[in-house]
Design a protein around this motif. Structure first.
Motif: not given
Length: 619
Positions: A429-437, A459-465, A475-479, A490-494
């Motif tokens: 399963t790939f979560q397409c709301y992730l920048k590195d999807a 392919l999903v958009r994601g459940a943990y946003m 915590i201080g790391y990149e979103d 756009r990521m999902y369609h790509r």
């Protein structure tokens, strides 16, 4: 400069389960270090450069006009076909439930309202009320026997099932946090600064309650190995139920149910660091900004760079057996291949920290008990996959939080290498709301092509946003999440386009478009028309949740597509946490999208005016 012997962590499912003799990296490599999502086993054959541009040639030479007479065309507003599997009372229930889900106060206070209803009505009447409303809308039944009628009814209309036993522990927040902290912390208590130097991969008590801020997905808390065995038995029963009640069914599983999360957390950190080290080396060679599969390392320059970091020996010796691209360069999959079945479980990756000027371990040494726990987790996965093959069922491995997901994806790829040789049994399963999807999808597609197994993805958009965003900020790391919904679309369609092109090029690839978004479904149909992909190829699947978007699922099924409903089941009281999140998810959907309710009303009125109010579905 220190000389570092790099011994490596065993990340091979096959190697661990077979318990064969340990082999280490070539002794010439002394300090290969740091970062990526997957540590892949490379193909032992040189890559054919003629295949490198096959995708580009395919896209450029696509036969746009060849399939004009066979275009897929579906009317998603034809309510008679969309709702023929439902009687009129079920349509009215859908209208009531969807409307209630749109009221913020009912959703926000759903736990308090549920508790009050149970006290006022009593347990028996409360369960009956739930079965007439929310439970009846979104859950198939209490056990594998009671769900059979609904599954067979949907099957009669061409809609299959992804079975999901949705029982969860409804723990108080403080207890959930305590359990999660205990399961993500080494029993040896040796958490030195060098072991987890990335805050993202440290367990944090504030975010120990994994249910908080999560929609759709069920959550497991680690208790002990006995509980993990019980979870495996539950999944085995689910596989058996899927095999006995529907054709070509699926069972959904979660890796965190099968073992101690600490293992996933530590393995994820190693994989991420390994990939980042490759990006660091690629930037040194002027590859910064390129797509991940386009980044190449020249071997001679790589040797010089590693030597400057303190490595000894000849890097080329690791790639001397014909496994490199004929250009003689190293890409991300070659690099990931340095972590493969030659690695030993209990050894450590040792790396130079350039900022601190000292050597650091990527992993703490596992205790004997922890190493046994890790092996048991891999064995449970193997048992499930073999049982799925025996019962003619596919496994859908759910995605989880980003601090677990690199390890989950890696272990899923290991199962795919074994069980997806001839057809798709295991789906990642790939979560397409992730920048590195897109990077994750494209790497797995390319790896499957090189090694000759069947790529299979949901392919999903994601459940943990919400949970992921708050955790990253606190915590201080990149979103890790895309900045907005449009970016996620756009990521999902790509990602989807990339896999569809692979299906056109290589019929071994498979994808499930798990989406309630009608625009995404229409985009899929448009691209399939352009590529000449037919529903009967059964390479493109569609998936929606039970109780939602029948106006999408059933017309697709009637057009010949393989369509599946995610089918949760379990006792009423034990699926309340799942139903709570279902209500929260529907609030966002129902407040913004009126189409489904309009179509439901349209069908109810049609039945009233045409004398079909007592319509009885087949079966």
């Amino acid at each position: 400069m220190h000389i570092v012997t790099t011994k490596v962590y065993d990340m091979s499912l096959r190697k661990t389960l077979s318990a064969t003799g340990a082999v280490t990296l070539d002794s010439n490599i002394r300090s290969l270090t740091l970062p990526t999502r997957h540590g892949y086993r490379r193909s032992h054959h040189a890559r054919d450069p003629t295949k490198t541009n096959a995708r580009e040639e395919l896209v450029q030479g696509r036969r746009d006009a060849s399939f004009n007479n066979n275009k897929i065309s579906i009317d998603f507003e034809q309510t008679r076909d969309a709702y023929q599997s439902k009687n009129t009372l079920e349509l009215l229930r859908s209208l009531v439930v969807f409307k209630l889900c749109s009221y913020d106060i009912l959703v926000d206070k759903n736990k308090e309202i549920t508790d009050l209803s149970r006290k006022v009505l009593g347990q028996k009447m409360f369960e009956q009320f739930m079965k007439m409303t929310f439970y009846g809308q979104f859950v198939a039944g209490e056990d594998h026997n009671s769900i059979r009628t609904l599954i067979q009814r949907n099957q009669a209309y061409g809609v299959g099932a992804v079975l999901d036993y949705s029982v969860e522990e409804d723990l108080p927040q403080d207890e959930a946090e305590r359990k999660e902290m205990e399961s993500c912390t080494s029993l040896s208590k040796r958490e030195s600064a060098g072991i987890h130097n990335q805050e993202k991969f440290r367990p944090h008590q504030k975010f120990g309650d994994q249910c908080k801020g999560v929609t759709s997905n069920r959550t497991y808390f680690y208790a002990n190995e006995t509980k993990c065995d019980q979870n495996m038995e539950t999944f085995l029963k689910c596989i058996k139920a899927a095999g006995g009640s529907s054709e070509d069914g699926f069972t959904a599983i979660k890796m965190t149910a099968l073992g101690r999360p600490q293992f996933l957390l530590q393995l994820s950190e190693v994989l991420v660091k390994w990939r980042r080290f490759f990006s660091f080396l690629a930037a040194k060679q002027g590859n910064e900004g390129l797509e991940v599969l386009e980044q190449k390392l020249d071997l001679e320059r790589l040797q010089a760079c590693l030597a400057s970091l303190g490595a000894q020996g000849n890097i080329q010796s690791c790639f001397s057996d014909g496994r490199l691209h004929l250009s003689g360069t190293v890409d991300i999959l070659d690099w990931n291949g340095l972590i493969d079945d030659r690695m030993q479980i209990s050894d450590l990756l040792v790396v130079p920290n350039l900022q601190r000027g000292q050597l650091e371990s990527l992993l703490s040494k596992f205790t004997e008990e922890e190493e046994k726990q890790m092996k048991r987790m891999l064995q449970r996965m193997d048992v499930l996959a073999k049982h799925a093959v025996e019962n003619g069922v596919r496994l859908m491995v759910d995605a989880e939080q980003t601090y677990f997901q690199p390890a989950i994806s890696r272990l899923t790829v290991e199962m795919q290498r074994i069980f997806n040789r001839d057809n798709a049994v295991v789906f990642n399963t790939f979560q397409c709301y992730l920048k590195d999807a897109f990077d994750n999808v494209s790497m797995d597609v390319e790896l499957s092509r090189r090694e000759g197994w069947c790529f299979a993805a949901k392919l999903v958009r994601g459940a943990y946003m919400y949970q992921e965003r708050i955790r990253a900020a606190e915590i201080g790391y990149e979103d890790p999440i895309n900045p907005d919904y449009q970016s996620t679309n756009r990521m999902y369609h790509r990602c989807l386009d990339y896999v569809l092109e692979e299906i056109e090029l290589n019929k071994k690839a498979n994808v499930m478009v798990a989406s309630h978004n009608l625009d995404t479904v229409k985009h899929t149909l448009k691209r399939m028309n352009e590529m000449g992909l037919a529903p009967t190829d059964k390479k493109v699947y569609f998936g929606q949740l039970l109780g939602m978007c029948d106006q999408i699922s059933f017309p697709l099924a009637q057009a010949g597509f393989p369509v599946y409903k995610y089918v949760p089941y379990g006792p009423v009281n034990e699926v309340i946490p799942y139903l709570s999140r279902r209500a929260q998810e529907n609030r966002g959907v129902m407040k913004g999208v009126q189409m489904e309710r309009d179509l439901l009303w349209k069908e109810v009125i049609r039945r009233l005016t045409s004398g079909e109010v007592f319509h009885t579905p087949a079966l």
